[in-house]
Scaffold this motif. Structure first.
Motif, PDB file in Angstrom:
ATOM      1  N   GLU A  42       5.350   0.344  -2.406  1.00 15.96           N
ATOM      2  CA  GLU A  42       5.009   1.044  -3.650  1.00 15.96           C
ATOM      3  C   GLU A  42       3.641   1.724  -3.537  1.00 15.96           C
ATOM      4  O   GLU A  42       3.445   2.826  -4.066  1.00 15.96           O
ATOM      5  N   THR A  43       2.700   1.087  -2.844  1.00 16.78           N
ATOM      6  CA  THR A  43       1.368   1.680  -2.657  1.00 16.78           C
ATOM      7  C   THR A  43       1.490   3.031  -1.950  1.00 16.78           C
ATOM      8  O   THR A  43       0.852   4.011  -2.339  1.00 16.78           O
TER       9      THR A  43
ATOM     10  N   GLN B 294       2.956  -6.678  -7.725  1.00 15.41           N
ATOM     11  CA  GLN B 294       3.152  -5.239  -7.584  1.00 15.41           C
ATOM     12  C   GLN B 294       1.961  -4.510  -8.188  1.00 15.41           C
ATOM     13  O   GLN B 294       1.193  -5.107  -8.938  1.00 15.41           O
ATOM     14  N   THR B 295       1.807  -3.228  -7.846  1.00 16.51           N
ATOM     15  CA  THR B 295       0.775  -2.404  -8.472  1.00 16.51           C
ATOM     16  C   THR B 295       1.424  -1.557  -9.560  1.00 16.51           C
ATOM     17  O   THR B 295       2.451  -0.911  -9.325  1.00 16.51           O
TER      18      THR B 295
ATOM     19  N   GLN C 277      -5.210   4.300  -8.092  1.00 18.42           N
ATOM     20  CA  GLN C 277      -6.065   3.136  -7.835  1.00 18.42           C
ATOM     21  C   GLN C 277      -6.051   2.118  -8.982  1.00 18.42           C
ATOM     22  O   GLN C 277      -6.015   2.482 -10.149  1.00 18.42           O
TER      23      GLN C 277
ATOM     24  N   LYS D 187       3.586   5.566  -4.332  1.00 25.24           N
ATOM     25  CA  LYS D 187       2.832   6.075  -5.482  1.00 25.24           C
ATOM     26  C   LYS D 187       2.194   7.430  -5.221  1.00 25.24           C
ATOM     27  O   LYS D 187       2.203   8.302  -6.074  1.00 25.24           O
TER      28      LYS D 187
ATOM     29  N   ASN E  53      -5.211   2.107  -0.581  1.00 24.73           N
ATOM     30  CA  ASN E  53      -5.252   3.297  -1.425  1.00 24.73           C
ATOM     31  C   ASN E  53      -6.600   4.021  -1.302  1.00 24.73           C
ATOM     32  O   ASN E  53      -6.670   5.251  -1.350  1.00 24.73           O
TER      33      ASN E  53
ATOM     34  N   ASN F 159      -3.223  -3.121  -0.914  1.00 17.95           N
ATOM     35  CA  ASN F 159      -3.009  -2.141  -1.974  1.00 17.95           C
ATOM     36  C   ASN F 159      -4.292  -1.376  -2.304  1.00 17.95           C
ATOM     37  O   ASN F 159      -4.437  -0.211  -1.975  1.00 17.95           O
ATOM     38  N   ASN F 160      -5.275  -2.020  -2.928  1.00 19.60           N
ATOM     39  CA  ASN F 160      -6.488  -1.298  -3.372  1.00 19.60           C
ATOM     40  C   ASN F 160      -7.230  -0.661  -2.196  1.00 19.60           C
ATOM     41  O   ASN F 160      -7.641   0.495  -2.265  1.00 19.60           O
TER      42      ASN F 160
ATOM     43  N   LEU G 255       4.979  -4.406  -2.329  1.00 17.39           N
ATOM     44  CA  LEU G 255       3.687  -3.855  -2.749  1.00 17.39           C
ATOM     45  C   LEU G 255       3.224  -2.758  -1.783  1.00 17.39           C
ATOM     46  O   LEU G 255       2.760  -1.694  -2.208  1.00 17.39           O
TER      47      LEU G 255
END
Lengths: 254, 254
Positions: B197-198, A109-110, B211, B201, A171, A167-168, B194
């Motif tokens: 949630e990304t 998870q982040t 980030q 967020k 984002n 994710n990264n 993930l």
């Protein structure tokens, strides 16, 4: 009752502590950190130490520190033959010192300080060197999540790589969207329902089924218009690369 | 009561029809499409034609066809001085023939046949050439969404560009994540919490605050490991480009 000590108190460990402290099957014995960390109110009862010689006795030691510090730090621990796990997606089990029994407890998870996390759906990827330790981690994981999976270091590395993409990098695309709108004084809020639906779609559709847009349908005019709008933006390259890959994927040469 | 005729029946118009037909303030008079389209059961009562000469009378004509066909098609309509709008993010208002009153009714969302859409939160971006028509579109938009905004063609083009980044390109990153996992027989489901949630967020954090990851924290070892894992994958370039941009953004030279 599984006795747990947290070694390091960054984003991952503070969220893990927050989740594990509420379990009736877990007793959080202590938090160790090199610098004093202020425990916010619900944690206040948990003992803290910054001295490596004063680390309390536990069944599981959970290391939550930067990947490249895990090896040296685990070597510096003064006890032996205890179950010591790290929480990293990117580090193999064997970066841990072999003087203790090694394991991994990686919540996929982040984590951000400002976000509360519901662990129930989060995959906890565990790894250990013997079946007893694996069982301990399995049990510990199940106190907070429905989804505990044994994953080897090799597979976890791929999982972590995939996580960086979804994710990264995702984002960063949000950030680019936000910048493009800012230039024209348009609120980022306009994109939020689209962002939510894009993520929500793949709960039931494969990413391939979910795909739409100019690159997929080989809409050259729109692509040209977009490249013209981007002009000498640093994001032109990214736009071109995505468009090239999407048009290749969907079988249409641009 | 606003009388509406749909011209074309692809993803956008079929979802719009589905939303508008339930409004007590809207009467869907007809669907026109070059090819016969099977209306699934709830739509059955809505008349259909494939003849341009038999298009019914309406207050608003909503064109939902590919961008590059809008101009010719709108020119081919046999009536004049009616309110004719298109639903495209990427096309300007003035691609429409000037023999009718022109407008735009662009729902900023990704539409797939298999997904039901709740329009309530979706921004409807409207544009028209006079205040009466703008009011008509405002009213029409408000019957399905809380978020109707007047947006010029120029700004809408930027919005559409941003949408491609946060939707099409994001979805391609999901696809890459899925492929990386597939290679190791790992289920895509592992990434879904993930991904959720990304997206979640940034409802409360800016993309910058949200980030995390190796590129942001300049974790060279992990980046090298990832590039090694990717080897000669087509996604190496994308990984490098994102990592370069993220490390520049967060002020850390690699």
């Amino acid at each position: 009752m599984t006795k747990v000590v947290f070694l390091g108190f960054g984003n991952v460990n503070s969220h893990l502590l927050n989740a594990l402290k509420n379990s009736s099957e877990v007793s959080v014995k202590q938090v160790f950190n090199r610098n004093y960390v202020k425990m916010i109110s619900p944690f206040e009862k948990i003992p803290f130490t910054d001295e490596i010689s004063k680390i309390a006795d536990a069944d599981v030691y959970i290391i939550g520190i930067p990947d490249d510090a895990i090896s040296t730090f685990s070597e510096s621990l003064l006890f032996q033959n205890k179950l010591v796990v790290h929480t990293s997606g990117g580090a193999a089990l064997n970066v841990l010192s072999s003087k203790n029994r090694r394991g991994v407890f990686y919540p996929l998870q982040t984590f951000s300080k400002q976000r509360e996390i519901d662990f129930e759906q989060i995959p906890i990827c565990i790894e250990a060197e013997n079946s007893n330790d694996l069982e301990t981690l399995q049990k510990l994981g199940k106190t907070i999540s429905k989804n505990v999976a044994e994953i080897s270091s090799e597979k976890r590395a791929k999982l972590h790589l995939a996580a960086v993409f979804v994710n990264n990098f995702v984002n960063h695309l949000y950030e680019i969207g936000s910048e493009i709108l800012n230039e024209d004084d348009l609120p980022f809020d306009l994109l939020k329902p689209l962002i939510a639906e894009t993520a929500s779609k793949i709960k039931t559709l494969s990413p391939e089924e979910a795909q739409t847009g100019p690159a997929k349908r080989n809409d050259k005019k729109t692509i040209e218009k977009h490249l013209h709008l981007l002009a000498d933006s640093p994001y032109t390259k990214l736009y071109e690369l995505f468009t090239e890959q999407l048009s290749q994927k969907y079988g249409k040469k641009l």
